[in-house]
Design an enzyme around this catalytic site. Sequence first.
Site, mmCIF file in Angstrom:
data_model
loop_
_atom_site.group_PDB
_atom_site.id
_atom_site.type_symbol
_atom_site.label_atom_id
_atom_site.label_comp_id
_atom_site.label_asym_id
_atom_site.label_seq_id
_atom_site.Cartn_x
_atom_site.Cartn_y
_atom_site.Cartn_z
ATOM 1 N N HIS A 120 -0.153 -36.909 1.027
ATOM 2 C CA HIS A 120 0.798 -36.883 -0.105
ATOM 3 C C HIS A 120 1.980 -35.940 0.130
ATOM 4 C CE1 HIS A 120 -0.541 -33.044 -2.058
ATOM 5 N NE2 HIS A 120 -1.701 -33.336 -1.514
ATOM 6 N N ASP B 16 0.274 -27.991 1.994
ATOM 7 C CA ASP B 16 -0.473 -29.002 1.233
ATOM 8 C C ASP B 16 0.549 -29.927 0.572
ATOM 9 O OD1 ASP B 16 -2.039 -30.456 -0.527
ATOM 10 O OD2 ASP B 16 -2.381 -28.792 -1.890
ATOM 11 N N GLU C 140 -0.317 -37.014 -6.037
ATOM 12 C CA GLU C 140 -1.673 -36.517 -5.786
ATOM 13 C C GLU C 140 -1.990 -35.275 -6.606
ATOM 14 O OE1 GLU C 140 -5.052 -34.382 -4.140
ATOM 15 O OE2 GLU C 140 -3.012 -33.640 -4.315
ATOM 16 N N GLU C 141 -1.026 -34.385 -6.726
ATOM 17 C CA GLU C 141 -1.318 -33.095 -7.385
ATOM 18 C C GLU C 141 -1.660 -33.261 -8.859
ATOM 19 O OE1 GLU C 141 -1.949 -30.520 -5.860
ATOM 20 O OE2 GLU C 141 -0.833 -30.453 -3.989
ATOM 21 N N ASP D 98 -5.844 -34.554 3.900
ATOM 22 C CA ASP D 98 -5.332 -33.524 2.995
ATOM 23 C C ASP D 98 -5.883 -32.187 3.488
ATOM 24 O OD1 ASP D 98 -4.131 -32.270 0.807
ATOM 25 O OD2 ASP D 98 -4.676 -33.866 -0.590
ATOM 26 N N HIS E 167 -2.446 -23.544 -2.497
ATOM 27 C CA HIS E 167 -1.683 -23.544 -3.754
ATOM 28 C C HIS E 167 -1.063 -22.175 -4.027
ATOM 29 C CE1 HIS E 167 -3.172 -27.551 -5.682
ATOM 30 N NE2 HIS E 167 -2.788 -27.676 -4.419
HETATM 31 ZN ZN LIG Z 1 -3.181 -31.761 -1.325
#
Ligand SMILES: [Zn+2]
Length: 350
Positions: A71, A188, A222-223, A243, A323
């Site tokens: 993603h 990510d 995706e998030e 991922d 994150h």
């Molecule tokens: Zn991810």
Amino acid sequence: MGFEPNTLETMQLIKELTSIPSPTGNTEAVLAFVEKYLKDAGIESTRNNKGALFVRIPGKDDSKQRMLTAHVDTLGAMVKQVKSDGRLAINLIGGYRFNAIEGEYCTIETSDGKTYTGTILMHQTSVHVYQDAGTAPRDAKNIEIRLDAKVFNPEDVAKLGIAVGDFVSLDPRVEIIDDAFIKSRHLDDKASVAILLSLLKKLQQDGEQLPYTTNFLISNNEEIGYGGNSNIPAETVEYLAVDMGALGDGQTSDEYTVSICAKDGSGPYHYGLRKNLVQLCVDNDIDYKVDIYPFYSSDASAAIKAGFDIVHGLIGPGIDASHAYERTHRDSLYHTERLVYAYLFSEMVK
Ligand SMILES: [Zn+2]
């Protein structure tokens, strides 16, 4: 299989991808970049209504197909409120904590495409003024954006064209250190997008036929949980999400191997596919770790939850401090790229 990926090239591509702002909901610029990258490599792609990008590579067997996804959307925020002093309250996009963005530079994009810079700060930042600067909660009430503009009230902010609902992107802070580590807020999942793009280019150059028709999806939601849960061809048997691997206390994953997910917050991934992935690592001298990500879900589990009858798996490079201030090492990218390549040419489960 003697495939040696050019990991330095992959790292440069990650740098380019992370430099393009793409909070979930505002991903067009980065998807246009991906589309052009593919076109320049002679690869055709299509879009779905959500804006996500598809590439179909015909294989020897068309009756059983594979899907791989990564993603391009990232964490971000939206302007929630213009405060009486002209500071901006924000509402977060994606799952993270306010403390992960305290002090971060950001860009606000107005609905007519103008951009302004700012800094994400605690309202009580100055230690010369606020006794509770260190202890006040890092939350939606106290964290705000200080615009780099001469504004004193909501009217001044409105004159700039800034309004509730404007997207806020976080400084990607991308840096490659000694051709070994790569740091960025948005590894990510742009690290995996770069890996899939590099492999698509290689497949195109080599012209070697895959055993099964394989569909690649570069997803963009995706998030928030529904990136890769649609447009899955009916013939799809295996669905592999590429991922990030999650690092921390008690985790086996690290920044130097490919992480194979046995189970995450959504439940176990398909046992047979997981075992196949491990065997591919053993057969090809790929360094790997099998792991459980306690608070995690993926586009593959989103597809399962949407009702698709598929065999699902999840692998990816190990990303430290996910994150937040993310980092990985070239070795992790190297082993992930080799595993995806070996997987593309492997036999299916069953
Ligand atoms: Zn991810």
